[in-house]
Design a protein around this motif. Sequence first.
Motif, mmCIF file in Angstrom:
data_model
loop_
_atom_site.group_PDB
_atom_site.id
_atom_site.type_symbol
_atom_site.label_atom_id
_atom_site.label_comp_id
_atom_site.label_asym_id
_atom_site.label_seq_id
_atom_site.Cartn_x
_atom_site.Cartn_y
_atom_site.Cartn_z
ATOM 1 N N LYS A 254 79.759 131.664 -80.942
ATOM 2 C CA LYS A 254 80.038 133.051 -80.569
ATOM 3 C C LYS A 254 79.652 134.019 -81.681
ATOM 4 O O LYS A 254 79.552 135.233 -81.445
ATOM 5 N N TYR A 255 79.425 133.482 -82.877
ATOM 6 C CA TYR A 255 78.979 134.304 -83.995
ATOM 7 C C TYR A 255 77.485 134.118 -84.278
ATOM 8 O O TYR A 255 76.995 134.465 -85.348
ATOM 9 N N ALA A 256 76.758 133.571 -83.300
ATOM 10 C CA ALA A 256 75.367 133.179 -83.518
ATOM 11 C C ALA A 256 74.513 134.340 -84.009
ATOM 12 O O ALA A 256 73.748 134.195 -84.969
ATOM 13 N N ARG A 257 74.638 135.497 -83.369
ATOM 14 C CA ARG A 257 73.773 136.615 -83.760
ATOM 15 C C ARG A 257 74.092 137.082 -85.174
ATOM 16 O O ARG A 257 73.177 137.393 -85.961
ATOM 17 N N GLN A 258 75.360 137.149 -85.521
ATOM 18 C CA GLN A 258 75.753 137.568 -86.867
ATOM 19 C C GLN A 258 75.188 136.613 -87.916
ATOM 20 O O GLN A 258 74.611 137.034 -88.919
ATOM 21 N N ILE A 259 75.333 135.306 -87.665
ATOM 22 C CA ILE A 259 74.838 134.306 -88.616
ATOM 23 C C ILE A 259 73.315 134.319 -88.661
ATOM 24 O O ILE A 259 72.713 134.200 -89.730
ATOM 25 N N PHE A 260 72.686 134.495 -87.504
ATOM 26 C CA PHE A 260 71.223 134.509 -87.456
ATOM 27 C C PHE A 260 70.669 135.686 -88.267
ATOM 28 O O PHE A 260 69.690 135.527 -89.011
ATOM 29 N N ASP A 261 71.299 136.844 -88.141
ATOM 30 C CA ASP A 261 70.840 138.001 -88.909
ATOM 31 C C ASP A 261 70.979 137.751 -90.404
ATOM 32 O O ASP A 261 70.100 138.128 -91.198
ATOM 33 N N GLN A 262 72.063 137.095 -90.817
ATOM 34 C CA GLN A 262 72.238 136.757 -92.221
ATOM 35 C C GLN A 262 71.200 135.731 -92.678
ATOM 36 O O GLN A 262 70.699 135.792 -93.805
ATOM 37 N N PHE A 263 70.890 134.807 -91.789
ATOM 38 C CA PHE A 263 69.889 133.773 -92.082
ATOM 39 C C PHE A 263 68.519 134.413 -92.298
ATOM 40 O O PHE A 263 67.787 134.060 -93.228
ATOM 41 N N ILE A 264 68.162 135.369 -91.454
ATOM 42 C CA ILE A 264 66.884 136.070 -91.601
ATOM 43 C C ILE A 264 66.771 136.677 -92.998
ATOM 44 O O ILE A 264 65.751 136.536 -93.682
ATOM 45 N N LYS A 265 67.824 137.327 -93.436
ATOM 46 C CA LYS A 265 67.811 137.988 -94.739
ATOM 47 C C LYS A 265 67.759 136.963 -95.872
ATOM 48 O O LYS A 265 67.016 137.136 -96.841
ATOM 49 N N ALA A 266 68.555 135.899 -95.761
ATOM 50 C CA ALA A 266 68.600 134.887 -96.824
ATOM 51 C C ALA A 266 67.254 134.200 -96.985
ATOM 52 O O ALA A 266 66.828 133.893 -98.106
ATOM 53 N N ALA A 267 66.578 133.935 -95.866
ATOM 54 C CA ALA A 267 65.290 133.229 -95.907
ATOM 55 C C ALA A 267 64.107 134.182 -96.039
ATOM 56 O O ALA A 267 62.974 133.726 -96.230
ATOM 57 N N ASN A 268 64.371 135.484 -95.907
ATOM 58 C CA ASN A 268 63.306 136.494 -95.916
ATOM 59 C C ASN A 268 62.238 136.152 -94.880
ATOM 60 O O ASN A 268 61.031 136.200 -95.133
ATOM 61 N N ALA A 269 62.697 135.786 -93.701
ATOM 62 C CA ALA A 269 61.801 135.341 -92.626
ATOM 63 C C ALA A 269 61.206 136.524 -91.879
ATOM 64 O O ALA A 269 61.889 137.518 -91.613
ATOM 65 N N GLY A 270 59.936 136.399 -91.530
ATOM 66 C CA GLY A 270 59.260 137.435 -90.778
ATOM 67 C C GLY A 270 58.977 137.067 -89.337
ATOM 68 O O GLY A 270 58.635 137.928 -88.518
ATOM 69 N N PHE A 271 59.124 135.762 -89.017
ATOM 70 C CA PHE A 271 58.794 135.280 -87.680
ATOM 71 C C PHE A 271 59.818 134.238 -87.223
ATOM 72 O O PHE A 271 60.524 133.643 -88.039
ATOM 73 N N VAL A 272 59.863 134.022 -85.937
ATOM 74 C CA VAL A 272 60.649 132.929 -85.373
ATOM 75 C C VAL A 272 59.754 132.175 -84.400
ATOM 76 O O VAL A 272 59.022 132.772 -83.612
ATOM 77 N N GLU A 273 59.784 130.863 -84.485
ATOM 78 C CA GLU A 273 58.993 129.992 -83.613
ATOM 79 C C GLU A 273 59.922 128.911 -83.083
ATOM 80 O O GLU A 273 60.673 128.299 -83.842
ATOM 81 N N CYS A 274 59.872 128.663 -81.780
ATOM 82 C CA CYS A 274 60.802 127.681 -81.225
ATOM 83 C C CYS A 274 60.343 127.208 -79.855
ATOM 84 O O CYS A 274 59.400 127.737 -79.270
ATOM 85 N N GLN A 275 61.046 126.216 -79.363
ATOM 86 C CA GLN A 275 60.871 125.734 -77.999
ATOM 87 C C GLN A 275 61.856 126.474 -77.102
ATOM 88 O O GLN A 275 63.020 126.663 -77.474
ATOM 89 N N THR A 276 61.423 126.844 -75.914
ATOM 90 C CA THR A 276 62.334 127.563 -75.030
ATOM 91 C C THR A 276 63.441 126.673 -74.488
ATOM 92 O O THR A 276 64.469 127.183 -74.030
ATOM 93 N N ASN A 277 63.264 125.346 -74.542
ATOM 94 C CA ASN A 277 64.367 124.478 -74.135
ATOM 95 C C ASN A 277 65.384 124.276 -75.254
ATOM 96 O O ASN A 277 66.394 123.610 -75.052
ATOM 97 N N ASP A 278 65.112 124.836 -76.428
ATOM 98 C CA ASP A 278 66.104 124.940 -77.496
ATOM 99 C C ASP A 278 66.835 126.261 -77.257
ATOM 100 O O ASP A 278 66.482 127.303 -77.802
ATOM 101 N N ILE A 279 67.863 126.226 -76.413
ATOM 102 C CA ILE A 279 68.457 127.434 -75.853
ATOM 103 C C ILE A 279 69.015 128.378 -76.917
ATOM 104 O O ILE A 279 68.831 129.601 -76.843
#
Length: 246
Positions: free
Chosen positions: A79-104
């Motif tokens: 339930k905190y996925a978006r909050q953690i994901f935003d923090q992850f983006i900043k920590a990793a300094n990521a510019g892109f996301v790549e994934c499988q659509t079956n990885d929900i």
Amino acid sequence: MEFDIVKAQEADIEPHRRLFLAEAKFQFIYNKCHGAGWVDNYLFKFEERSVGYGSVWGKDKREDRDTICEFFLDQPFRKYARQIFDQFIKAANAGFVECQTNDILLAGMAFESAKNINAEAILFETAYETAFTIEGAQFVKSKNPDEWDAYSIQNNGEVVATGGFIWNYNFPYIDIYYEVKENFRKQGYGVLIMQELKKEAYRLNRLPAARCNVKNQASKALLLKAGMRVCGYIIIGEIIKEINPA
């Protein structure tokens, strides 16, 4: 809630990766990146307890670490996925996301936080068995199953198609590849070798999987005819750095 995103070793995230793969129940194409050392890993912590992990790799170059390719959270913390994901983006300094659509979980984060999302490849899983035959054609196994072209279809002694397996994906899945000689294409040999490689995968105690470029409609049609079905897509998008809510 406050979460800590810390860079981690492979051993630190392994318990969470096992949970992710057990839950996923599909061929995960990024699995090979860990053994090859192509990713940097991050552990997500809450009050010193690890609650998930994420991995980044290079979109264009393997040595880059600019693209999030894995993201997993224990069930109580999703339930905190978006909050953690935003923090992850900043920590990793990521510019892109790549994934499988079956990885929900990660696909959801991609659709929420990225722009210019494009499909790169189509993912296939086995659906049903086929029984195609071609007069004079034989499925031949090499004496060395580790060779790149370990299997072939031969007609009257001439090799008309070759194929084999890529093993470095999560068990029990195995990736099938094949190639038909140009002057024998559109004669059913591609479907035939795919059919026989599927059977061989089962003999090896593996579940057959495959993929093709999203623009390769001929390969897609062949895989569908050989008893495969679409189970997802590989997508890539550019992370939106600043989001201004309406």
